[in-house]
Scaffold this active site. Structure first.
Site, mmCIF file in Angstrom:
data_model
loop_
_atom_site.group_PDB
_atom_site.id
_atom_site.type_symbol
_atom_site.label_atom_id
_atom_site.label_comp_id
_atom_site.label_asym_id
_atom_site.label_seq_id
_atom_site.Cartn_x
_atom_site.Cartn_y
_atom_site.Cartn_z
ATOM 1 N N TRP A 153 39.565 33.031 53.238
ATOM 2 C CA TRP A 153 38.433 33.690 53.230
ATOM 3 C C TRP A 153 37.510 33.707 54.388
ATOM 4 O O TRP A 153 36.198 33.302 54.366
ATOM 5 C CB TRP A 153 37.631 33.061 51.729
ATOM 6 C CG TRP A 153 38.394 33.830 50.550
ATOM 7 C CD1 TRP A 153 38.891 35.074 50.234
ATOM 8 C CD2 TRP A 153 38.576 32.916 49.266
ATOM 9 N NE1 TRP A 153 39.109 35.025 49.224
ATOM 10 C CE2 TRP A 153 39.064 33.821 48.364
ATOM 11 C CE3 TRP A 153 38.290 31.580 48.972
ATOM 12 C CZ2 TRP A 153 39.606 33.365 47.242
ATOM 13 C CZ3 TRP A 153 38.676 31.320 47.779
ATOM 14 C CH2 TRP A 153 39.284 32.262 46.815
ATOM 15 N N HIS B 256 33.542 37.013 48.572
ATOM 16 C CA HIS B 256 33.908 37.739 47.281
ATOM 17 C C HIS B 256 32.689 37.714 46.458
ATOM 18 O O HIS B 256 31.427 37.246 47.117
ATOM 19 C CB HIS B 256 34.866 36.901 46.710
ATOM 20 C CG HIS B 256 34.694 35.270 46.483
ATOM 21 N ND1 HIS B 256 35.597 34.422 46.262
ATOM 22 C CD2 HIS B 256 33.745 34.723 47.518
ATOM 23 C CE1 HIS B 256 35.080 33.015 46.361
ATOM 24 N NE2 HIS B 256 33.941 33.415 47.005
ATOM 25 N N ARG C 246 35.598 40.604 54.823
ATOM 26 C CA ARG C 246 36.563 39.394 55.236
ATOM 27 C C ARG C 246 36.889 39.497 56.897
ATOM 28 O O ARG C 246 37.147 40.757 57.302
ATOM 29 C CB ARG C 246 37.868 39.420 54.595
ATOM 30 C CG ARG C 246 37.353 38.900 53.015
ATOM 31 C CD ARG C 246 38.546 38.641 52.105
ATOM 32 N NE ARG C 246 38.108 38.369 50.748
ATOM 33 C CZ ARG C 246 38.736 38.255 49.624
ATOM 34 N NH1 ARG C 246 40.087 38.231 49.860
ATOM 35 N NH2 ARG C 246 38.311 37.976 48.597
ATOM 36 N N GLN D 242 34.321 44.399 45.410
ATOM 37 C CA GLN D 242 34.806 43.736 44.177
ATOM 38 C C GLN D 242 33.820 44.002 43.036
ATOM 39 O O GLN D 242 32.850 44.098 42.965
ATOM 40 C CB GLN D 242 34.686 42.107 44.533
ATOM 41 C CG GLN D 242 36.061 42.030 45.320
ATOM 42 C CD GLN D 242 36.310 40.400 45.633
ATOM 43 O OE1 GLN D 242 35.354 39.654 45.371
ATOM 44 N NE2 GLN D 242 37.402 40.048 46.061
ATOM 45 N N VAL E 180 38.696 27.771 39.248
ATOM 46 C CA VAL E 180 39.173 28.207 37.927
ATOM 47 C C VAL E 180 40.526 27.171 37.557
ATOM 48 O O VAL E 180 41.230 26.772 38.627
ATOM 49 C CB VAL E 180 39.582 29.586 37.805
ATOM 50 C CG1 VAL E 180 38.816 30.375 37.757
ATOM 51 C CG2 VAL E 180 40.952 29.688 38.949
ATOM 52 N N ALA F 74 36.469 34.133 34.377
ATOM 53 C CA ALA F 74 35.712 34.778 35.291
ATOM 54 C C ALA F 74 37.205 35.589 35.757
ATOM 55 O O ALA F 74 38.266 35.504 35.764
ATOM 56 C CB ALA F 74 35.272 33.985 36.163
#
Ligand code: YSA
Length: 345
Positions: A156, A176, A202, A216, A259, A313
């Protein structure tokens, strides 16, 4: 001489009445009032006259000149009016004809996809919110469990913004929409259910499925008792509504530092229908989103107790949706500004 002036006036007045257009009128002006015209030639002779004669003839000549100039202006006005009326008659306007159509713009296919996707999630109870494209390093990385030297920063990499020397925070173009998870949870208490559409950036080489600026849509749901089953159910329902039930959907394990566990969702490739081609890297699948259960560390950072609350998410790449829909084989077409491409939608 005075008689000559009266004759000149009568002669000029009758010639003026005979003029029928502006060109003839100008010829008249040159003939009677011009530098080499009749009146000037009379005035030139004033020098050879006695003082008394000069006074009388001079005054009369000026009067004739004034009257002829007045008559010229009046004639010019009426000839112009006549020419205008004639030209209107020749061109004849039909005021009952319909006007020219006003060219209407249309929504960009990406904007349309964003609206459609947000409507689907809104119907499932998700709120639609937006956030900043210029973001602090803290929200884009740190608060999402990606500290300074974390290897996930490599995938990223982004465009950095110069900040004042005394500003100790780093600023960047967000990579993001996930930083909005933190901002949302900082501002509210559970239950949270929101989607966040927006641009992301990016620093990466572009190809048929990758751009350096793209869109996004982030999704976040936090409450008591939310499970991975809720995540899968929500995303399956979303895919079914958007693509219809004949499209294949694949979930696989994936890794995102914010996550636990993490998954990615892919749809069967729109070009080869799963057989394998250049676009899908011969895998038969196109990844459209990353997702997972919100990491307990992330919940703790915003003062949500992970023993009470859980959440899921996801982050979806918008451009890939119209690509799947319309069989578009190169993402770069969206922002190439070629109207022949854009007018098709
Ligand atoms: C993961 C877990 C969560 O709990 C929440 C969100 C996420 C997604 C994560 N923030 C993320 O950005 N993952 S990603 O880098 O894999 O990108 C998500 C989606 O954006 C991809 O599935 C893809 O559809 C799209 N994408 C990624 N890079 C792209 C791109 N689209 C166009 N051009 C690029 N360069």
């Amino acid at each position: 001489m005075l008689e000559e002036l009266q004759e000149l006036k009568a002669d000029a007045t009758s010639a003026l009445e005979k003029t029928t257009n502006l060109r003839e009128l100008d010829e008249w002006r040159v003939q009677y009032l011009g530098r080499k015209g009749h009146l000037t030639s009379i005035l030139r002779r004033l020098g050879s006259m006695s003082f008394e004669e000069r006074r009388a003839v001079g005054a009369a000549a000026n009067e004739v000149k004034f009257e002829l100039e007045e008559a010229l202006r009046a004639r010019e006005g009426s000839l112009k009016e006549r020419e205008l009326a004639e030209s209107l008659e020749r061109t004849s306007i039909d005021v009952t004809l319909p006007g020219y159509p006003v060219a209407l713009g249309r929504l960009h296919p990406v904007t349309r996809a964003i609206k459609e996707i947000c409507e689907i999630f809104a119907s499932m109870g998700f709120q639609v919110v937006e956030g900043p494209e210029v973001e602090w390093d803290y929200y884009n990385f740190e608060a999402l469990n990606i500290p300074q030297d974390h290897p996930a920063r490599d995938m990223w990499d982004t465009f950095w913004i110069d900040t004042p020397e005394d500003e100790h925070q780093l600023m960047l173009l967000r990579t993001h929409t996930s930083p909005m998870q933190i901002r949302l949870m900082e501002q509210t208490r559970p239950p949270v259910r929101a989607v966040v559409p927006g641009k992301v950036y990016r620093y990466e080489a572009t190809d048929a499925t990758h751009e350096s600026m793209f869109h996004q849509i982030e999704g976040l749901a936090v409450d008591q008792g939310i499970t991975l089953g809720d995540l899968k159910g929500t995303l399956f329902e979303f895919a079914r509504r958007l693509f219809g039930s004949d499209r294949k959907v694949r979930f696989r394990c994936d890794y995102f530092p914010f996550v636990e566990p993490g998954v990615e969702m892919a749809i069967d490739c729109w070009i080869c229908r799963g057989a394998g081609c250049r676009l899908c890297g011969h895998s038969g699948w196109i990844e459209i989103l990353g997702a997972g259960m919100v990491h307990p560390e992330v919940l703790r950072r915003v003062n949500y107790d992970p023993d009470i609350y859980t959440g899921f998410a996801f982050g979806l790449g918008v451009e890939r949706i119209p690509m799947l829909r319309y069989g578009i084989d190169d993402i770069r077409l969206f922002f190439g500004n070629d109207l022949r491409f854009l007018r098709q939608f």
